[in-house]
Design a protein around this motif. Structure first.
Motif, short mmCIF file in Angstrom:
data_model
loop_
_atom_site.label_atom_id
_atom_site.label_comp_id
_atom_site.label_asym_id
_atom_site.label_seq_id
_atom_site.Cartn_x
_atom_site.Cartn_y
_atom_site.Cartn_z
N ALA A 55 -0.60 -94.35 96.24
CA ALA A 55 0.23 -95.06 97.11
C ALA A 55 0.88 -95.18 96.12
O ALA A 55 0.36 -95.45 94.92
CB ALA A 55 0.26 -95.55 98.38
N ALA A 56 3.06 -95.45 96.02
CA ALA A 56 3.51 -95.83 94.94
C ALA A 56 3.35 -97.19 94.85
O ALA A 56 2.75 -98.02 95.98
CB ALA A 56 5.09 -95.69 95.25
N GLY A 57 2.30 -97.75 93.36
CA GLY A 57 2.50 -99.58 93.38
C GLY A 57 1.46 -99.46 94.16
O GLY A 57 0.27 -100.74 92.75
N GLU A 58 0.65 -98.71 93.64
CA GLU A 58 -1.06 -98.70 94.03
C GLU A 58 -2.15 -98.46 92.83
O GLU A 58 -1.52 -97.48 91.83
CB GLU A 58 -2.17 -97.56 94.84
CG GLU A 58 -3.21 -98.00 95.38
CD GLU A 58 -3.94 -97.35 96.13
OE1 GLU A 58 -4.34 -96.35 96.66
OE2 GLU A 58 -3.25 -97.66 97.52
N GLN A 59 -2.95 -99.19 92.25
CA GLN A 59 -3.57 -99.16 91.32
C GLN A 59 -4.47 -99.20 91.25
O GLN A 59 -4.97 -99.34 92.89
CB GLN A 59 -3.69 -100.56 90.16
CG GLN A 59 -2.59 -101.54 90.20
CD GLN A 59 -2.66 -102.54 89.35
OE1 GLN A 59 -3.99 -102.99 89.13
NE2 GLN A 59 -2.01 -103.46 90.41
N THR A 60 -5.59 -98.02 90.53
CA THR A 60 -6.76 -97.55 91.02
C THR A 60 -7.55 -96.92 89.30
O THR A 60 -7.00 -97.10 87.98
CB THR A 60 -6.93 -95.38 91.09
OG1 THR A 60 -6.06 -95.89 92.69
CG2 THR A 60 -8.23 -94.91 91.66
N PHE A 61 -8.47 -97.37 89.09
CA PHE A 61 -9.25 -97.65 88.39
C PHE A 61 -11.31 -97.20 88.81
O PHE A 61 -10.69 -96.91 89.52
CB PHE A 61 -10.17 -99.21 87.57
CG PHE A 61 -8.44 -100.52 87.87
CD1 PHE A 61 -7.93 -100.48 87.16
CD2 PHE A 61 -8.45 -100.70 89.18
CE1 PHE A 61 -6.52 -100.95 86.50
CE2 PHE A 61 -7.00 -101.46 88.95
CZ PHE A 61 -6.41 -101.52 87.98
N LYS A 62 -11.56 -96.41 87.50
CA LYS A 62 -12.60 -95.64 88.25
C LYS A 62 -13.67 -96.14 87.39
O LYS A 62 -13.42 -95.77 85.83
CB LYS A 62 -12.92 -93.89 88.45
CG LYS A 62 -11.32 -93.85 89.06
CD LYS A 62 -11.53 -91.97 89.20
CE LYS A 62 -12.20 -91.29 90.48
NZ LYS A 62 -11.93 -90.12 90.43
#
Length: 123
Positions: free
Chosen positions: A26-33
């Protein structure tokens, strides 16, 4: 328990949940892998979750599962296909925790908090 075994176990629990996640954040969401581990946070980091996928490929039945950790609420659960009816999670040499529920296997709160704390210091 070796870290690679723990990692495989956790990955096994989280595999299916990833399939339920939206493909784009979603807009503004941060994702790290990191490897198969996925961390998703709201823009202000007030709400974060960790998802670890894993798969079962042995025997006559395959499966895809995910271990999901909701950090702010300290919820811990396993989802998957086929739907899990029981799950056991052990962090390092600590006692295992178990859940038994239809469709979504959510660990009891006290056990979930203990396991999350164990993950913080796991080897």
């Amino acid at each position: 328990m070796q870290m690679s075994h723990l990692r495989k176990t956790v990955l096994l629990f989280l595999g299916l949940y990833v399939q339920f996640l939206a493909l784009s954040p979603a807009a503004g969401e941060q994702t790290f892998k990191a490897d198969e581990w996925i961390t998703e946070c709201s823009a202000d980091a007030s709400d974060c979750s960790i998802t670890v996928p894993f798969w079962q490929t042995q025997g006559d039945r395959g499966g895809s599962f995910a271990l999901v950790v909701m950090l702010q609420t300290a919820n811990l659960g396993i989802v998957g296909q086929p739907a899990p009816i029981k799950a056991v999670l052990r962090v390092d040499k600590n006692p295992p925790i178990e859940c038994r529920q239809e469709r979504y296997c959510v660990f009891p709160s006290a056990q979930a908090i203990t396991a999350i704390n164990q993950l913080r210091v796991g080897s």
